[in-house]
Design an enzyme around this catalytic site. Sequence first.
Site, short mmCIF file in Angstrom:
data_model
loop_
_atom_site.label_atom_id
_atom_site.label_comp_id
_atom_site.label_asym_id
_atom_site.label_seq_id
_atom_site.Cartn_x
_atom_site.Cartn_y
_atom_site.Cartn_z
N PHE A 1 -4.89 7.90 0.45
CA PHE A 1 -4.47 7.10 1.61
C PHE A 1 -5.42 5.91 1.70
CE2 PHE A 1 -2.55 11.11 2.60
CZ PHE A 1 -1.40 10.81 3.33
N HIS B 1 -4.59 8.28 8.79
CA HIS B 1 -3.79 8.23 7.56
C HIS B 1 -2.68 7.20 7.68
CE1 HIS B 1 -5.66 12.20 7.51
NE2 HIS B 1 -5.45 12.26 6.21
N ASP C 1 -6.67 4.57 4.09
CA ASP C 1 -7.74 4.84 5.06
C ASP C 1 -9.03 5.29 4.37
OD1 ASP C 1 -5.77 5.26 7.72
OD2 ASP C 1 -4.90 5.75 5.78
N PHE C 2 -8.89 6.01 3.24
CA PHE C 2 -10.07 6.59 2.59
C PHE C 2 -10.85 5.57 1.77
CE2 PHE C 2 -7.18 10.58 2.21
CZ PHE C 2 -7.14 10.69 3.59
N ILE C 3 -10.30 4.37 1.60
CA ILE C 3 -11.03 3.35 0.85
C ILE C 3 -12.34 3.02 1.54
CG2 ILE C 3 -10.02 1.30 1.94
CD1 ILE C 3 -10.75 1.68 -1.80
N GLU D 1 -7.21 11.69 -6.99
CA GLU D 1 -7.07 13.07 -6.50
C GLU D 1 -5.63 13.56 -6.65
OE1 GLU D 1 -8.34 12.33 -2.54
OE2 GLU D 1 -10.36 11.79 -3.17
N GLU E 1 -13.96 9.59 -2.86
CA GLU E 1 -13.48 8.23 -3.09
C GLU E 1 -14.60 7.35 -3.64
OE1 GLU E 1 -12.47 10.08 -0.59
OE2 GLU E 1 -10.33 10.12 -1.06
#
Lengths: 328, 442
Positions: free
Chosen positions: A83, A129, A85-87, A29, A60
């Site tokens: 970030f 985040h 976190d988004f995994i 992104e 993601e």
Amino acid sequence: MPEITYREAVRDAMVEEMRRDETVFLLGEDIGTYGGAFGVSAGMLAEFGPERVRETPISELGIVGAAAGAAMVGMKPIAEIMFMDFILLALEPLMNQAAKARYMFGGKATVPMVVRMPGGSGTGAAAQHSQSLESILMHIPGIKVVAPSTPYDAKGLLISAIRDRNPVCFVEHKLLYKVKGEVPTGEYTIPLGVADIKHAGTDITVVTSGIMVQKSLAVAQKLSQEGISVEVVDLRTLRPLDTKTIIASVKKTGKLLVVHEAVKTGGWAGEIMAVVSESEAFDHLDAPMRRLAGKDVPIPYNRFLEAAAVPQENDIEAEIRAMVANKY
Amino acid sequence: MPTPFIMPKMDMDQEYVTITNWLKKEGEWINKGEPVIEVETDKIASEIEAPESGILAGILYHANEEAPVTKVVAYILKEGETLESAPSSDQGKTPVAQTPSQDLNQAETSKQDVSATPLAKKVSADLGVPLDQVTPSGSKVTRRDVEAFADNMKEVVTPRVCVPATPAARSLAAQRGVSLEDVVGSGPRGRVQAKDVPMKAAVSEPVAPEPVAATIPLVGKRKRIAERLTASYQSTPHIYLTVEVDMSAAESARKRINQMADKKGQPTVSMTAFLAKIVAWALTRHPKLNASLQTDRIELLEAINIGIATAIDDGLIVPVIHGIDKLGLREISECLGYLTRQARNGALTAAEVAEGTFTISNLGMYGISSFTAIINPPQSAILAVGGLVRKPVVIDENDTIAVRPMMNMTLGADHRVVDGADAAAFLADLVKALEAPEFILY
């Protein structure tokens, strides 16, 4: 040797590999015109064009799924998750597909992809985040997890990760991006799965990774002036673990402190201690092994609370002093 | 029914008190709360107060006698009561619960009359606590009383089966034959630390600390090597044979290998590793050089374990690559790299320096061109390797002179095991393989 930032070292690794190997490409992104949320891919769109620096929709699951698919048909994608976190949105393609394909197809398919992800707290970005989710990734056989602590390691490890035949999660700490260090121009690699003794010592072993290496090193240098000799072991690769180096170091010092930013419960410090406990190093332990890790809370937004939620230099220093003085 | 006068329990592990004096006589009126008995335990002297008002009667234990705690020692009669109505004292514990008394709150209550909250009853069942032995802190036994009792029970009941000690202290104590019970621990809660373990069992005072656990076996090993080398130097008839070898082929082979290793991001192969590989091959062809001299026989050894003499800060150590003939060059190189690092860090284990069958000592990096070395018994030979020196040599039958990287090797062998011709044949093979490494494939 020129001094460059960690951010530039990551970029150099990607640029050099993309020049060398046309199957390497980027997706993620805002990585093109905008240069990525942390500016890591700045300028790469101009050199490589939109075919190889591919902007994606905000999905993601889509990014990692596409990367895994491309990798299986011969490409070497580098996916950026804005970030870490988004995994969590992409765990299915990462853990159920990418991690399993090589095993389930009897080695006929490989998934040579890298998923880069900035993790960690310290930027006032609050609970969604700022996480350190390495331990979750480490629990899955089939993927490697790398977390460099210096610009030199970042470049050498990323080149190795790109060339590796397995999916590699490459965890970059946000606060490290601006850290400078000596990095050779041109190609060099650092093998995955090999830890690095960043500061040799004899009184206590500190096993750590990422940002905590920098903090532990500052403490080690300070304490060395008082004659407290701290050995800082930078794991560099969290999976596969370099158990040999850990065990040898603990055998030498007899004391182990594991430091990580990820929350304590279920964190990988427990794994390190289990490795030591199961090894011949057990008989050399001269104190209980200890962990210094993130508090078991979501990372707070308030900057004082945020700092208090993860180990800081004075926490590490106090813990080392207590352990060396046999307070536990 | 007469009220039993029960001797309270003042300590968890107390069974008896000594009655030193009865302050009241049988038949005297006593008031509740008034001191009646003077007692002594092994810790304190104390007065026991009357649990109830009435007439003191039926004293069972007299002055200077030991009385069991929680048992009846006398009775208190109300007006009109007689001793005959009292329960027999040998029934043991006698109820006081129907007349709960603050003064006697250390006395115990019997099962059928225990006054306890329902939660306390449940918790006592869960924890396996006998409710009748729990002392209520108020009018009823509460959960807190039960839990406190359980905690106390643990403390008292669990025997101290072992001395607290760190794993390192335990293994050191075992190694040195020291009993941990004799050691005063300096750690928290008296835990024995490695540095607290004295060197020998016979030493009674704590010995000056030797803090780094990992180096202890090394010191011993190192000491033994010194002793054995002295013995070897004095008792082994050494013969020495020196050869000069043209290393151009070996160097270029190693260079090619290292270029490949570099590309793969693997560590490069050192000259010593390369040499060790070739020596291992030569040893398979000359078993007498890989032998052990015993008092009545020579043992030709199956395993080929090459020790590499390694300089460290405080001397010399010889880590061993075990089964080297079964290893590829890359494995040897990795193994050697690891052992060398361990040696420099002082972290080699006893196993890593044991069971060598042949030794290579390389001082080439110091610019030494040629030297002799002492055999490390019970091995039968040692190879002393000098540095590469580029110098002009005659390279063919036409007396052509060229500059080549030349290296000296001196084999020291135990003449009791190895004849001059054996040693020469071994060296000849070694030279052949170093000058044309492809031979070892044959």
